[in-house]
Motif scaffolding. Sequence first.
Motif, short mmCIF file in Angstrom:
data_model
loop_
_atom_site.label_atom_id
_atom_site.label_comp_id
_atom_site.label_asym_id
_atom_site.label_seq_id
_atom_site.Cartn_x
_atom_site.Cartn_y
_atom_site.Cartn_z
N ARG A 1 -37.18 -13.36 11.27
CA ARG A 1 -36.24 -12.32 10.91
C ARG A 1 -36.93 -11.18 10.17
N ILE A 2 -36.53 -9.96 10.52
CA ILE A 2 -36.99 -8.75 9.86
C ILE A 2 -35.77 -8.13 9.18
N ALA A 3 -35.82 -7.95 7.87
CA ALA A 3 -34.70 -7.37 7.13
C ALA A 3 -35.03 -5.95 6.72
N ALA A 4 -34.15 -5.01 7.05
CA ALA A 4 -34.37 -3.59 6.76
C ALA A 4 -33.31 -3.09 5.78
N TYR A 5 -33.75 -2.69 4.61
CA TYR A 5 -32.89 -2.10 3.57
C TYR A 5 -33.16 -0.61 3.60
N LEU A 6 -32.55 0.06 4.60
CA LEU A 6 -32.93 1.43 4.94
C LEU A 6 -31.72 2.29 5.24
N PRO A 7 -31.85 3.61 5.04
CA PRO A 7 -30.81 4.54 5.50
C PRO A 7 -30.93 4.77 7.00
N ASN A 8 -30.03 5.59 7.54
CA ASN A 8 -30.08 5.93 8.97
C ASN A 8 -31.16 6.99 9.20
N ILE A 9 -32.38 6.54 9.41
CA ILE A 9 -33.52 7.41 9.65
C ILE A 9 -34.22 6.93 10.91
N PRO A 10 -35.04 7.78 11.55
CA PRO A 10 -35.72 7.36 12.78
C PRO A 10 -36.54 6.09 12.61
N GLU A 11 -37.14 5.90 11.43
CA GLU A 11 -37.97 4.72 11.21
C GLU A 11 -37.17 3.42 11.30
N THR A 12 -35.88 3.47 10.99
CA THR A 12 -35.05 2.28 11.12
C THR A 12 -34.96 1.85 12.58
N VAL A 13 -34.79 2.83 13.47
CA VAL A 13 -34.77 2.55 14.91
C VAL A 13 -36.12 2.00 15.36
N ILE A 14 -37.18 2.59 14.85
CA ILE A 14 -38.54 2.18 15.24
C ILE A 14 -38.81 0.73 14.81
N VAL A 15 -38.43 0.39 13.59
CA VAL A 15 -38.62 -0.98 13.09
C VAL A 15 -37.82 -1.96 13.95
N MET A 16 -36.58 -1.60 14.28
CA MET A 16 -35.75 -2.48 15.11
C MET A 16 -36.39 -2.71 16.47
N LEU A 17 -36.89 -1.65 17.11
CA LEU A 17 -37.51 -1.78 18.42
C LEU A 17 -38.81 -2.59 18.35
N ALA A 18 -39.56 -2.40 17.29
CA ALA A 18 -40.79 -3.18 17.12
C ALA A 18 -40.48 -4.66 16.95
N ALA A 19 -39.44 -4.96 16.18
CA ALA A 19 -39.02 -6.36 16.03
C ALA A 19 -38.58 -6.93 17.37
N ALA A 20 -37.77 -6.16 18.10
CA ALA A 20 -37.25 -6.63 19.39
C ALA A 20 -38.37 -6.84 20.40
N SER A 21 -39.42 -6.04 20.33
CA SER A 21 -40.52 -6.20 21.29
C SER A 21 -41.17 -7.57 21.17
N LEU A 22 -41.11 -8.16 19.97
CA LEU A 22 -41.72 -9.47 19.72
C LEU A 22 -40.74 -10.62 19.84
N GLY A 23 -39.47 -10.29 19.99
CA GLY A 23 -38.45 -11.34 19.98
C GLY A 23 -38.05 -11.73 18.58
N ALA A 24 -38.46 -10.95 17.57
CA ALA A 24 -37.99 -11.17 16.21
C ALA A 24 -36.56 -10.64 16.10
N VAL A 25 -35.83 -11.11 15.11
CA VAL A 25 -34.42 -10.77 14.97
C VAL A 25 -34.27 -9.78 13.81
N PHE A 26 -33.62 -8.66 14.09
CA PHE A 26 -33.49 -7.55 13.14
C PHE A 26 -32.14 -7.59 12.43
N SER A 27 -32.17 -7.35 11.13
CA SER A 27 -30.92 -7.19 10.39
C SER A 27 -31.11 -6.05 9.40
N SER A 28 -30.03 -5.35 9.07
CA SER A 28 -30.16 -4.19 8.19
C SER A 28 -29.01 -4.12 7.20
N ALA A 29 -29.25 -3.40 6.12
CA ALA A 29 -28.23 -3.11 5.12
C ALA A 29 -28.46 -1.70 4.62
N SER A 30 -27.40 -0.99 4.36
CA SER A 30 -27.49 0.37 3.85
C SER A 30 -28.01 0.37 2.42
#
Length: 277
Positions: free
Chosen positions: A150-179
């Motif tokens: 699991r990859i946990a992202a404590y981030l605002p709505n910024i391009p890097e949040t999308v990038i982290v999610m896609l990087a996690a998905a590329s590996l089959g890791a599971v992404f979760s986020s909180a504002s």
Amino acid sequence: LIIKKMTSMKNKPLWTPTEDRVKSTSMYDFMKHISEKYALQLNKYKELHKWSIEERQLFWSEIWDYFGLKGYKGNQPFLVPENELPGTKFFPDGKINYAENMLKKNNEDIAIIFKSEDKIYRQVTWSDLNKQVLSVSNFFKSVGVKKNDRIAAYLPNIPETVIVMLAAASLGAVFSSASPDFGSDGVLDRFGQISPKVFVTTDGYYYNGKEINITEKVEQVITSMSSVENILLIPFLNSENVYEGDNVFLYDNVIKNFQKGELSFESLDMDHPLYIM
């Protein structure tokens, strides 16, 4: 009396697309494709919908092919069992990766337009998006992230949040986020249940023209989550007050130092988890 009058009124659409606009849509093109391939006369959405219900196996097979999904569709049947929701498995023999399909484009067209109130305006091209996902994916690999982590992202709505999610998905890791406007207790309630291996965060965000620094909350969260092995920090305010530690990696350094090789994608079952919302 008012209620009776309101319920007896005929509902009128607030907006109806022109015929030209209808014919420019992917749905209309798909409907024409199906009509030609199977000698049908599908001219309206209701007719396409009816066919999709009567010919479920064909419909989903055609959706895969029409949109050119990258992956392995598998063999028939494409729905097992055919009509049991929840419970039906879509493409039960298939393999796919969400990130691979999101990153099919790799050119100078604009992929993301970002504006933060009146403070920041940025555009990210598909080419740059692919490059940044590659770097973050390589970084995740270097710190031992693998499928199902699991990859946990404590981030605002910024391009890097999308990038982290896609990087996690590329590996089959599971992404979760909180504002970042969540308090530390709310973040721990969410992330404490999933035991993230990597925590991705920032120094703060803008709200109503003001800088809101979250470094103290970040410290509280990290010290309370023993599962976190590494932290990826994406400074947004460029504040002097940022979380520091031996296992903290700065995003800009990751982008610069992990830009090697080509982006690869883990082949995953169709029901492999993508997000924890």
